[in-house]
Design a protein around this motif. Structure first.
Motif, PDB file in Angstrom:
ATOM      1  N   ARG A  37      36.989 -51.309 -81.672  1.00 31.97           N
ATOM      2  CA  ARG A  37      38.150 -50.515 -82.090  1.00 31.97           C
ATOM      3  C   ARG A  37      39.058 -51.286 -83.033  1.00 31.97           C
ATOM      4  O   ARG A  37      39.600 -50.716 -83.975  1.00 31.97           O
ATOM      5  N   PHE A  38      39.244 -52.583 -82.766  1.00 32.66           N
ATOM      6  CA  PHE A  38      40.145 -53.395 -83.581  1.00 32.66           C
ATOM      7  C   PHE A  38      39.506 -54.696 -84.065  1.00 32.66           C
ATOM      8  O   PHE A  38      40.136 -55.444 -84.789  1.00 32.66           O
ATOM      9  N   ASN A  39      38.295 -54.970 -83.655  1.00 33.89           N
ATOM     10  CA  ASN A  39      37.653 -56.257 -83.898  1.00 33.89           C
ATOM     11  C   ASN A  39      36.333 -56.020 -84.625  1.00 33.89           C
ATOM     12  O   ASN A  39      35.523 -55.202 -84.192  1.00 33.89           O
ATOM     13  N   ALA A  40      36.080 -56.744 -85.696  1.00 35.26           N
ATOM     14  CA  ALA A  40      34.849 -56.578 -86.478  1.00 35.26           C
ATOM     15  C   ALA A  40      33.647 -57.262 -85.847  1.00 35.26           C
ATOM     16  O   ALA A  40      32.522 -57.096 -86.326  1.00 35.26           O
ATOM     17  N   TRP A 132      48.717 -65.605 -83.218  1.00 32.61           N
ATOM     18  CA  TRP A 132      47.929 -64.520 -82.634  1.00 32.61           C
ATOM     19  C   TRP A 132      48.109 -63.354 -83.596  1.00 32.61           C
ATOM     20  O   TRP A 132      49.205 -62.796 -83.690  1.00 32.61           O
ATOM     21  N   VAL A 133      47.080 -63.016 -84.360  1.00 33.86           N
ATOM     22  CA  VAL A 133      47.169 -61.946 -85.355  1.00 33.86           C
ATOM     23  C   VAL A 133      46.454 -60.727 -84.784  1.00 33.86           C
ATOM     24  O   VAL A 133      45.280 -60.806 -84.412  1.00 33.86           O
ATOM     25  N   VAL A 134      47.177 -59.598 -84.723  1.00 36.72           N
ATOM     26  CA  VAL A 134      46.670 -58.442 -83.989  1.00 36.72           C
ATOM     27  C   VAL A 134      47.039 -57.151 -84.707  1.00 36.72           C
ATOM     28  O   VAL A 134      48.106 -57.049 -85.311  1.00 36.72           O
ATOM     29  N   SER A 135      46.143 -56.177 -84.623  1.00 41.09           N
ATOM     30  CA  SER A 135      46.449 -54.853 -85.164  1.00 41.09           C
ATOM     31  C   SER A 135      47.633 -54.271 -84.393  1.00 41.09           C
ATOM     32  O   SER A 135      47.702 -54.376 -83.165  1.00 41.09           O
ATOM     33  N   ALA A 139      47.667 -52.366 -78.372  1.00 40.32           N
ATOM     34  CA  ALA A 139      48.707 -52.630 -77.368  1.00 40.32           C
ATOM     35  C   ALA A 139      48.298 -53.667 -76.323  1.00 40.32           C
ATOM     36  O   ALA A 139      49.119 -54.513 -75.950  1.00 40.32           O
ATOM     37  N   PRO A 140      47.051 -53.654 -75.813  1.00 40.51           N
ATOM     38  CA  PRO A 140      46.693 -54.683 -74.819  1.00 40.51           C
ATOM     39  C   PRO A 140      46.772 -56.108 -75.372  1.00 40.51           C
ATOM     40  O   PRO A 140      47.231 -57.017 -74.691  1.00 40.51           O
ATOM     41  N   SER A 141      46.341 -56.316 -76.616  1.00 37.86           N
ATOM     42  CA  SER A 141      46.398 -57.652 -77.200  1.00 37.86           C
ATOM     43  C   SER A 141      47.838 -58.072 -77.476  1.00 37.86           C
ATOM     44  O   SER A 141      48.194 -59.242 -77.309  1.00 37.86           O
ATOM     45  N   ILE A 142      48.668 -57.133 -77.872  1.00 38.84           N
ATOM     46  CA  ILE A 142      50.098 -57.427 -78.059  1.00 38.84           C
ATOM     47  C   ILE A 142      50.729 -57.806 -76.722  1.00 38.84           C
ATOM     48  O   ILE A 142      51.535 -58.737 -76.646  1.00 38.84           O
ATOM     49  N   ALA A 143      50.319 -57.134 -75.651  1.00 40.77           N
ATOM     50  CA  ALA A 143      50.837 -57.473 -74.319  1.00 40.77           C
ATOM     51  C   ALA A 143      50.435 -58.895 -73.929  1.00 40.77           C
ATOM     52  O   ALA A 143      51.228 -59.622 -73.313  1.00 40.77           O
ATOM     53  N   VAL A 144      49.225 -59.317 -74.294  1.00 44.27           N
ATOM     54  CA  VAL A 144      48.803 -60.697 -74.023  1.00 44.27           C
ATOM     55  C   VAL A 144      49.700 -61.667 -74.780  1.00 44.27           C
ATOM     56  O   VAL A 144      50.174 -62.654 -74.212  1.00 44.27           O
ATOM     57  N   VAL A 171      51.891 -60.611 -86.629  1.00 45.82           N
ATOM     58  CA  VAL A 171      51.699 -62.043 -86.453  1.00 45.82           C
ATOM     59  C   VAL A 171      52.644 -62.487 -85.337  1.00 45.82           C
ATOM     60  O   VAL A 171      53.864 -62.344 -85.456  1.00 45.82           O
ATOM     61  N   TRP A 172      52.067 -62.956 -84.262  1.00 44.08           N
ATOM     62  CA  TRP A 172      52.790 -63.518 -83.136  1.00 44.08           C
ATOM     63  C   TRP A 172      52.514 -65.015 -83.129  1.00 44.08           C
ATOM     64  O   TRP A 172      51.447 -65.448 -83.557  1.00 44.08           O
ATOM     65  N   ALA A 173      53.447 -65.814 -82.638  1.00 48.01           N
ATOM     66  CA  ALA A 173      53.222 -67.260 -82.618  1.00 48.01           C
ATOM     67  C   ALA A 173      54.045 -67.919 -81.529  1.00 48.01           C
ATOM     68  O   ALA A 173      55.065 -67.388 -81.084  1.00 48.01           O
ATOM     69  N   VAL A 174      53.552 -69.081 -81.124  1.00 49.82           N
ATOM     70  CA  VAL A 174      54.296 -69.941 -80.207  1.00 49.82           C
ATOM     71  C   VAL A 174      54.214 -71.361 -80.762  1.00 49.82           C
ATOM     72  O   VAL A 174      53.185 -71.769 -81.299  1.00 49.82           O
TER      73      VAL A 174
END
Length: 186
Positions: A37-40, A132-135, A139-144, A171-174
């Motif tokens: 769905r979101f991953n090639a 963490w780059v996410v579509s 939503a589940p990956s954003i929750a992670v 783009v999420w980051a820590v």
């Protein structure tokens, strides 16, 4: 890397190497529609030989310190993985990612495995920033990313073309100091 328990539910994080190609291909087949769905990845891993080539590429990244892959097993069955898609020792940055079969969703497996992988990158490899780059629709990956204590830094509108459709990416980051500060006291 040897198998590492991820809790008391029989989940473990394990190495994935070219010799696991048949098992890896079967895993991708089980989750092909869901993962894709979101991953090639399912488009890249169409059969055992493609799985072997994918795992060979990660073995080379691991050997050169430019990436890493670790499988997630539940009850001995490969159900997902976490990766450092990119690891840049000079810049001390990395990009983490993940996928999971639908049967393993909702158990916190990706969050637990990603914590181990990010901790390794920061503490053992000296990484300062993990992205963490996410579509935006994932939503589940954003929750992670949120559970990992990451901060959403950007939305890249229409930046990712997947299966003929444009997706916004977040783009999420820590940063290492944030990661260490959020770690429970031992």
């Amino acid at each position: 890397m040897y198998a590492m328990p991820l809790g008391d539910d029989g989940a473990e994080m394990c190495p994935l190497e070219p010799g696991h190609a048949e098992e890896f291909a079967a895993h991708i087949d089980r989750g092909r529609a869901f993962i894709g769905r979101f991953n090639a990845l399912p488009d890249l891993v169409a059969d055992t030989e493609a799985a072997r080539a994918f795992l060979r590429a990660y073995a080379e990244k691991s050997a050169t310190g430019t990436g890493r892959i670790a499988g997630i097993r539940l009850g001995g069955t490969l159900v997902g993985a976490v990766v450092l898609r990119r690891l840049d020792a000079a810049l001390r940055t990395a990009e983490a990612g993940c996928w999971l079969e639908p049967a393993a969703v909702g158990r916190g497996l990706v969050t637990r495995a990603a914590r181990v992988l990010i901790d390794w990158a920061i503490e053992e490899h000296g990484v300062h920033r993990v992205e963490w780059v996410v579509s935006s629709g994932n939503a589940p990956s954003i929750a992670v990313a949120r559970r990992l204590g990451m901060t959403r830094e950007a939305v890249l509108r229409g930046s990712h073309l997947h299966r003929g459709e444009r997706h916004d990416e977040e783009v999420w980051a820590v940063l290492a100091p944030e990661w260490r500060a959020a770690r429970p006291a031992s």
